[in-house]
Design a protein around this motif. Sequence first.
Motif, PDB file in Angstrom:
ATOM      1  N   GLN A 259       0.828  -1.202   0.000  1.00  0.00           N
ATOM      2  CA  GLN A 259       0.000   0.000   0.000  1.00  0.00           C
ATOM      3  C   GLN A 259       0.870   1.263   0.000  1.00  0.00           C
ATOM      4  O   GLN A 259       0.538   2.255  -0.667  1.00  0.00           O
ATOM      5  CB  GLN A 259      -0.911   0.008   1.219  1.00  0.00           C
TER       6      GLN A 259
ATOM      7  N   HIS B  63       0.496  -0.212  -4.449  1.00  0.00           N
ATOM      8  CA  HIS B  63       0.194  -1.473  -5.097  1.00  0.00           C
ATOM      9  C   HIS B  63      -1.070  -2.080  -4.486  1.00  0.00           C
ATOM     10  O   HIS B  63      -1.404  -1.831  -3.329  1.00  0.00           O
ATOM     11  CB  HIS B  63       1.352  -2.466  -4.944  1.00  0.00           C
ATOM     12  N   ASP B  64      -1.766  -2.893  -5.256  1.00  0.00           N
ATOM     13  CA  ASP B  64      -2.975  -3.548  -4.760  1.00  0.00           C
ATOM     14  C   ASP B  64      -2.620  -4.597  -3.703  1.00  0.00           C
ATOM     15  O   ASP B  64      -1.568  -5.247  -3.778  1.00  0.00           O
ATOM     16  CB  ASP B  64      -3.725  -4.227  -5.916  1.00  0.00           C
TER      17      ASP B  64
END
Length: 385
Positions: free
Chosen positions: A313, A317-318
Amino acid sequence: MMIVIIGGGFAGVKAARNLAGNPHFQVTLISDKYCWEYHAALYRTSTGHSPLAVKVPLAEIFEGIGNVHIALSRLEKIHSKDKVVRTADGKDHHYDKLIMALGSVTAFFGIAGLDRFSFGIKTVDEALRLRSHLHTELTGDNKMDLNYVVVGAGPTGVELAAEMVSYLGRLRKRYFVQSKSFRIILVEAAPRILPALPEEFSRAVQKRLKQLGIKIYTNTAVKAETANTLELPEGTIKTHTVVWTAGVTNNPIYAAHPELFNLGKGGKVIVDAQLQATDHIYVLGDSALTTYSGWAQTAIYDADFVTTNLKRQARSHDPLGYAPKKPIGAIPCGPSWCAVETEGFQVFGYAGWIIRRYLDLKLYVLLLPFGLAMRSFFQGSSQDD
């Protein structure tokens, strides 16, 4: 990003260690104990081994790490709207993300007398209290208890009952006790010992326990305890030594915040695919309703998962999705004998004992700075008696 971690056990310490030194995070670890305790080896502390192997000050673990602050206090209230937790010393701690890693607490299920008369081994202090009792009884009237009863045949109960055989034998020789007649009894409410592990594995361990002379009662729920007896559905056992390992429940702080935590089976917190109970609040380890909740290995795995996502995070990024990982079951049954169960194979005896010691070493290295890990591991081999 400000991270507040509640709990200084396996999950809490591992999460803080994973974020230590990372400039993206400022971490506050809140614990009501000044030490991390290696609960998986407390059965050894109660039977003569050094408590230094299972008790490491948090200040030593995080010494010299600027972005991790230790706050010794107890959580009282979570104000999620303001992203603040208040502790028993009246201080407020602000967070961007809150990691709950409080673990479980002992439950007596309303059984009369257990809270007054039984012993436990859930903490170092409890383990040392049991050890002191075993010594005091022998030095007081130079007699052994007729029966030593361990209630609960999960891993902790099985490990303790088996280790007590050799330990009581050593104490008897040390104090020149003439009486040689004593029994160790293992009581389990479920139909078999180690009910969470495969039946074939359970049978092999039960065979080992019987070889050690341990009497096993299954399908037997405790009714009550007095200062001199343990009452069962079909009879009474005369004893001054009952060790309760059968009951745990979730920390009551979760039930005290019904607006934040949805509780499921066993009072554990229902979490989503990122181990979140609600937005910004993660629940790890014993407290979370996940497939393998209750194992130290799971607590560490959960901490790795959540901190990996926090780092993702921070880089925009996911997040990853949670996939439960089956822990390795390694159940010591007396000195130099262990039963090990994992995907695809089972190992028993001295080979299993070597695997267990390797797993202990691995957990120490994962949780502690290398020097502390080596010190604690090798102290685990020494005996104080």
